[in-house]
Design a protein around this motif. Structure first.
Motif, PDB file in Angstrom:
ATOM      1  N   GLY A  22       0.822  -1.211   0.000  1.00 32.40           N
ATOM      2  CA  GLY A  22       0.000   0.000   0.000  1.00 32.40           C
ATOM      3  C   GLY A  22       0.847   1.248   0.000  1.00 32.40           C
ATOM      4  O   GLY A  22       1.772   1.378   0.800  1.00 32.40           O
ATOM      5  N   MET A  25      -0.979   7.107   2.714  1.00 30.93           N
ATOM      6  CA  MET A  25      -0.278   7.873   3.747  1.00 30.93           C
ATOM      7  C   MET A  25       0.624   6.983   4.605  1.00 30.93           C
ATOM      8  O   MET A  25       1.772   7.336   4.890  1.00 30.93           O
ATOM      9  N   ALA A  26       0.113   5.801   5.002  1.00 33.15           N
ATOM     10  CA  ALA A  26       0.864   4.941   5.923  1.00 33.15           C
ATOM     11  C   ALA A  26       2.015   4.215   5.216  1.00 33.15           C
ATOM     12  O   ALA A  26       3.091   4.026   5.807  1.00 33.15           O
ATOM     13  N   GLU A  46       1.811  -1.258  -4.719  1.00 33.88           N
ATOM     14  CA  GLU A  46       0.566  -0.482  -4.774  1.00 33.88           C
ATOM     15  C   GLU A  46      -0.251  -0.975  -5.950  1.00 33.88           C
ATOM     16  O   GLU A  46       0.233  -1.002  -7.082  1.00 33.88           O
ATOM     17  N   LYS A  47      -1.480  -1.362  -5.654  1.00 36.42           N
ATOM     18  CA  LYS A  47      -2.293  -1.942  -6.737  1.00 36.42           C
ATOM     19  C   LYS A  47      -2.772  -0.890  -7.734  1.00 36.42           C
ATOM     20  O   LYS A  47      -3.026  -1.211  -8.893  1.00 36.42           O
ATOM     21  N   GLY A  53      -3.585   6.532  -1.838  1.00 38.50           N
ATOM     22  CA  GLY A  53      -4.668   5.822  -1.137  1.00 38.50           C
ATOM     23  C   GLY A  53      -5.964   6.616  -1.136  1.00 38.50           C
ATOM     24  O   GLY A  53      -6.460   7.033  -2.198  1.00 38.50           O
ATOM     25  N   THR A  54      -6.496   6.842   0.045  1.00 39.57           N
ATOM     26  CA  THR A  54      -7.744   7.594   0.226  1.00 39.57           C
ATOM     27  C   THR A  54      -7.810   8.848  -0.632  1.00 39.57           C
ATOM     28  O   THR A  54      -8.831   9.157  -1.232  1.00 39.57           O
ATOM     29  N   ARG A  56      -6.172   9.645  -3.309  1.00 44.77           N
ATOM     30  CA  ARG A  56      -6.184   9.380  -4.746  1.00 44.77           C
ATOM     31  C   ARG A  56      -7.578   8.911  -5.156  1.00 44.77           C
ATOM     32  O   ARG A  56      -8.105   9.301  -6.186  1.00 44.77           O
ATOM     33  N   ASP A  66     -11.050  16.716   7.510  1.00 44.65           N
ATOM     34  CA  ASP A  66     -11.897  17.292   8.558  1.00 44.65           C
ATOM     35  C   ASP A  66     -11.173  17.424   9.891  1.00 44.65           C
ATOM     36  O   ASP A  66     -11.800  17.602  10.927  1.00 44.65           O
ATOM     37  N   TYR A  72      -3.020  17.255  10.045  1.00 42.05           N
ATOM     38  CA  TYR A  72      -3.022  16.113   9.120  1.00 42.05           C
ATOM     39  C   TYR A  72      -1.844  16.253   8.151  1.00 42.05           C
ATOM     40  O   TYR A  72      -1.995  16.406   6.944  1.00 42.05           O
ATOM     41  N   VAL A 115      -0.774  -7.075  -4.255  1.00 40.10           N
ATOM     42  CA  VAL A 115      -0.286  -8.272  -3.576  1.00 40.10           C
ATOM     43  C   VAL A 115      -1.487  -9.183  -3.329  1.00 40.10           C
ATOM     44  O   VAL A 115      -2.451  -8.807  -2.667  1.00 40.10           O
ATOM     45  N   GLY A 145      -4.904   0.256   4.494  1.00 45.68           N
ATOM     46  CA  GLY A 145      -6.023   1.186   4.693  1.00 45.68           C
ATOM     47  C   GLY A 145      -7.234   0.573   5.368  1.00 45.68           C
ATOM     48  O   GLY A 145      -7.371  -0.648   5.478  1.00 45.68           O
ATOM     49  N   ASN A 393      -2.569   1.297  10.926  1.00 39.43           N
ATOM     50  CA  ASN A 393      -4.020   1.513  10.874  1.00 39.43           C
ATOM     51  C   ASN A 393      -4.752   0.167  10.770  1.00 39.43           C
ATOM     52  O   ASN A 393      -5.676  -0.004   9.988  1.00 39.43           O
ATOM     53  N   PHE A 402      -9.587  12.896  14.640  1.00 39.55           N
ATOM     54  CA  PHE A 402      -8.226  13.393  14.802  1.00 39.55           C
ATOM     55  C   PHE A 402      -7.385  12.853  13.659  1.00 39.55           C
ATOM     56  O   PHE A 402      -7.903  12.168  12.788  1.00 39.55           O
ATOM     57  N   LEU A 404      -5.146  10.647  11.548  1.00 39.23           N
ATOM     58  CA  LEU A 404      -4.635   9.268  11.462  1.00 39.23           C
ATOM     59  C   LEU A 404      -3.158   9.256  11.097  1.00 39.23           C
ATOM     60  O   LEU A 404      -2.493   8.240  11.232  1.00 39.23           O
TER      61      LEU A 404
END
Ligand SMILES: Cc1cc2nc3c(=O)[nH]c(=O)nc-3n(C[C@H](O)[C@H](O)[C@H](O)COP(=O)(O)OP(=O)(O)OC[C@H]3O[C@@H](n4cnc5c(N)ncnc54)[C@H](O)[C@@H]3O)c2cc1C
Length: 493
Positions: A22, A25-26, A46-47, A53-54, A56, A66, A72, A115, A145, A393, A402, A404
């Protein structure tokens, strides 16, 4: 095809090869931390065809962070260039791309390579991707994620709709929105952001609400050119802002696990005031009033949702959906809401985590079997019987309003301490013990019962038993727990 890592061993120290699954962010964070530690033999799988991730995947109108975006942000890569207090989604995507480039971890990424399987074999993990690529590594970091697999609503006739229909995380930008009759199913943070962004463009906007939400009003002012110049000139100001926000949101995170705390009451008061002060029509106000406690579901943060839903062309539909038809949505009292576009802002399968990837640990044990009831992990990081397989995560970790990123940074610092044990040669395999896992889980479930998430609402935080699948203690406790692994909680071989 798979490469065999060159493994030199001297004085017990080992060279380790890693796979990070992945590039969100992480995954980016994991790559940076490995590289900083001099561990450069890793590939980020990355697939998709890009990192992010989120950020994209979600490109819907109105998407914004938020939590304030200076929180963030990676603590080590704060940026003076943010345009607003709550950055728009595209800006976060740009930020992640820039950080990956600046830290030169993008070159370790393999895109378009999902993967499919990770199997433990003679102390190492054998990976195989959907495209047939093979790899063999010492350590896997799953950064796959949580809010990733779209959840579609179970409503009759979903396939009958003849207009444009898509999940909020699969936005079809070809579909015209100006002057369209737009329906949105859902009332969480995403639905609220979309409604506010589209109400002025739509001929008619219908928001189909099953559950009313508490909405915390937060303005989203731009950073001026002067603000940004000041941040640039004085980076210490950025660090200070990050720390202040981290402290403030820590207080908030502490409050939500204590349903009776004074801070929780303040948050509830602020949400109530938003509703009372900003919704004029008493009948609409009652339909927007939740019948559960604030923060039981994820709080919705918005500067202007109530304003948007009171526009003449907006309608809050609370009658309940009977079925979807070719022309629109039919509600229970028989009315057909004719639509051109139907947006499914219905959230994600939050218990999937890295699945459908197959993970096979010691003695042929599969993750699918182990997690057949529900996902579980010690401190959301390690699974007994799955040595050198760590998650960011992962299941039952902190969730809430808050950052992540902060959570992932703390988790990664913890994982790096376990990795150091492997690298030093102190052991070859590390995983949480079954006892540590069971004790942690029993304590977690007991504590979760006392949180605000258990005060009588239906939310994505709750697992199949109705127990919040989250970190149930204070954020301070999470920080303290992440400081160093408890040696007796792990099995070393
Ligand atoms: C609309 C929305 C708004 C949000 N807003 C906030 C916010 O304001 N604040 C906040 O803290 N959090 C927010 N979140 C949560 C957000 O998901 C996290 O903050 C963060 O982006 C998660 O990063 P991640 O790397 O853990 O996961 P993701 O961003 O989901 O990245 C996981 C990556 O792994 C890849 N992947 C998965 N499986 C495989 C596989 N088998 N092989 C290869 N690649 C794989 C995916 O393609 C993806 O790129 C939001 C989430 C959504 C959906």
């Amino acid at each position: 095809m798979g490469r065999t890592a060159e493994r030199t061993e001297w004085g017990g120290r080992r060279d380790l090869r890693f796979a990070i699954v992945g590039a969100g962010m992480a995954g980016i964070l994991s790559a940076i931390r490995l590289k900083e530690a001099g561990l450069t033999d890793f590939t980020v799988y990355e697939k998709a065809d890009r990192l992010g991730g989120t950020w994209r995947e979600n490109t819907y109108p109105g998407l914004a962070c938020d939590v304030p975006s200076h929180l963030y942000s990676y603590s080590f890569a704060l940026t003076p260039e943010l345009s607003r207090r709550y950055s728009p989604g595209g800006e976060i995507q740009g930020y992640l791309e820039r950080v990956a480039r600046d830290y030169e971890v993008d070159r370790h990424m393999r895109f378009g390579d999902e993967v499919a399987c990770c199997e433990l074999a003679t102390g190492r993990w054998r990976l195989e991707t959907a495209a047939g690529h093979r790899d063999e590594v010492d350590v896997v970091i799953a950064a796959t994620g949580v809010l990733h697999h779209p959840r579609l609503p179970e409503i009759d006739g979903l396939d009958d709709f003849e207009g444009a229909m898509f999940h909020s995380s699969r936005w079809d930008h070809e579909v015209p929105l100006d002057g369209a009759r737009i329906g949105i199913i859902g009332t969480g943070s995403t639905a609220v952001q979309i409604a506010s962004a589209l109400v002025d463009r739509a001929a008619k906007l219908s928001l189909f609400q099953r559950t009313a939400q508490w909405v915390l009003q937060q303005e989203n002012p731009p950073y001026t050119r002067d603000d940004r110049a000041a941040f640039r000139q004085n980076p210490a100001q950025l660090t200070e802002l990050h720390e202040t926000l981290s402290h403030l949101f820590g207080v908030f995170a502490n409050a939500i696990v204590d349903a009776d705390s004074p801070e929780m009451e303040m948050i509830a008061d602020a949400c109530r005031a938003n509703l009372e002060d900003n919704v004029r029509d008493p009948e609409l106000r009652e339909r927007l009033r939740p019948d559960y406690r604030a923060a039981c579901k994820r709080l919705v943060v918005s500067p202007d949702f109530y304003e948007a839903i009171q526009r003449p062309n907006a309608e809050l539909v609370t009658e309940g959906i009977e079925r979807i038809e070719s022309a629109g949505v039919r509600t229970r009292e028989g009315r057909l809401h004719e639509l051109d576009v139907l947006v499914l802002a219905t959230g994600f399968k939050v218990d999937a985590f890295m699945r459908p990837m197959a993970v096979v640990g010691r003695d042929g044990q599969t993750l699918e079997h182990l997690w057949s009831a529900r996902p579980n992990a010690y401190l959301s990081i390690s699974i007994p019987g799955f040595p050198n397989f760590f998650m960011l995560n992962g299941p039952n970790g902190p969730v809430g309003n808050f950052s992540l990123i902060e959570v992932a940074e703390l988790q990664m610092a913890y994982i790096m301490q376990l990795v150091e044990r492997l690298r030093s040669g102190a052991c070859r395999e590390i995983s949480a013990t079954r006892e540590a896992m069971e004790q942690f889980e029993a304590a977690r479930v007991e504590a979760a019962k006392k949180t605000v998430w258990m005060t009588g609402c239906r939310s994505w935080y709750l697992d199949d038993r109705g127990i919040p699948a989250t970190w149930p203690w204070s954020f301070d406790r999470f920080r303290a727990e992440m400081r160093a692994p408890e040696p007796t909680a792990f099995e070393y071989r």
